[in-house]
Design an enzyme around this catalytic site. Sequence first.
Site, PDB file in Angstrom:
ATOM      1  N   ASP A 146     -41.904  53.165 -40.136  1.00 46.31           N
ATOM      2  CA  ASP A 146     -41.466  53.519 -38.784  1.00 46.31           C
ATOM      3  C   ASP A 146     -40.468  54.676 -38.835  1.00 46.31           C
ATOM      4  OD1 ASP A 146     -41.156  53.416 -36.055  1.00 46.31           O
ATOM      5  OD2 ASP A 146     -39.745  51.764 -36.071  1.00 46.31           O
ATOM      6  N   ASP A 163     -33.112  50.459 -35.928  1.00 45.59           N
ATOM      7  CA  ASP A 163     -32.720  49.768 -34.702  1.00 45.59           C
ATOM      8  C   ASP A 163     -33.076  48.291 -34.719  1.00 45.59           C
ATOM      9  OD1 ASP A 163     -35.535  49.666 -34.094  1.00 45.59           O
ATOM     10  OD2 ASP A 163     -35.370  51.683 -33.252  1.00 45.59           O
TER      11      ASP A 163
END
Length: 537
Positions: free
Chosen positions: A399, A327
């Site tokens: 992440d 993202d």
Amino acid sequence: MADDRAPGAGDAMSSADEDDSLTSSRRIEPAELALLVSVFVVAACGLVYELAAGALASYLLGDSILQFSTIIGTYLFAMGVGSWLSRFIERQLVAHFLRIELLVGLIGGLMPAGLFLAHTLLPLGAAAPFKVMLYGMVGLIGMLVGLEIPLVMRILKRHFAQRYALKDLVSEVLTFDYLGALAVSLAFPLLLVPHLGLVRTGAFFGLMNALVAIWVWWLFRYELRHVKAYALACAGVVLALTAAMVGAAPMTTWAEDRFFGEGVVYRQSTPYQRIVLTHGQAHTRLFLNGNLQFSSADEYRYHEALVHPAMSAHGAPQRVLVLGGGDGMAVREVLRYPSVQQVTLVELDPAMTTLFRREGPLSQLNGNALNHPKVRIVNADAFTWLASQTDVFDVIVVDFPDPTNHAIGKLYTSTFYGLLDQRLSASGYAVVQTTSPLVARKSFWTVVQTIESVGLSSTPYHAHVPSFGEWGFVLAHRRPWHLPEQLPSGLRFLTPAGLPALFDFPPDMSRVPAEVNRLSSQSLVHTFEIEWGRVQR
């Protein structure tokens, strides 16, 4: 001259030669070809239903290896039961085959839609009724498919008895069966799910079963006692499955809107995951396979806590690696440091990076970070990519989604952290997002234990993110880590004065004994499932 050979030997040999010659040179009749093609379709459809059930169970229940293993086992066992039951069918073989084909098409074709709706309508956390429905349908489909193949072989033998030796009959039927399985196993992840989705894929292959039934009805209609009734049954099944095909999109939209509780503004199935974006009350939320990844209302808390303790403590990081985080939010925080010369983002799903790079509202959320000239995007599996590299990095930001299944769980193993250690500069820091130390306490400390097992020092910490609750992170390093005295300007959550509180663990989150998560066992996936399962009950 007298013949020395044993009486009848030449006749037997001649007869065998004629049979072999007849078998090798025979021409396949249309009805025979239809039945063989139906074997191909039966195998293809059966495998699609099996894969669809496994994919849905993995999306909705987690732990893909467990779900696929139990579903495959249930399906194969049920096929064995069906094959055994076929011995009790002695008459009207074509009629029984036609009925079974229609039932397989109807039940299998509507199974993905039914399971999806059931999961949406059942109360949150009511996994037991869903599992009963899931395994019940898989078992029923497997039993029906197990009935089909023996019936086809017996129909072929009955109608073409003089054209088939037993070895040729078994060979041809199984060849078509395995070819159908091969075709679907390749098409399912590469073409069917990305382009049709699970609901339409199920309905489409249900129609394939129905078309086989129609074909068989036409070829053998003179043998059937109730020709019109079977024609009506075929038409009814086709109409039901066509309606499922047409209604798949609105049904999925309704179900996802109901499940997510607010307007879905974007949805896409990729070979890797189901991506859903919602927007409501001025906040955008990202879900992957139904699991929340961020909310624009508080994602800054998560990403500031993830990135800045490592980046600020380093002093002047130049080369930064971000694993996951397609993202672009973590990359946005990394680019706050003028010393950074290059950021390499490794994200498995190209749909994610494309979405957050090109869509205006989403690229605004990440500050247009994925279009920054310092950013290099690599769409690859982080595990294999890391193993193939020789470069080292000053800071590595890990992440990944939580270890809900073994495919993700491998990224939390000692093997993976060993690769991470090799790619980290001597003075570098790595940081790993590490689930909730409050809700999944043992899971959190398992990651800490696993990082330490490869020779890296660990510094765990946590931060409160309202969308997630108390969330955990772990710094991995060789040189000692110290609290940074300065942070970049413009942060909305972190301050130098507030940093020490992140590294203080109260008794209910303090360290507990945990084992190393190894690639061969992946105990973390099981621990994680148990701990988060308690919350959902």
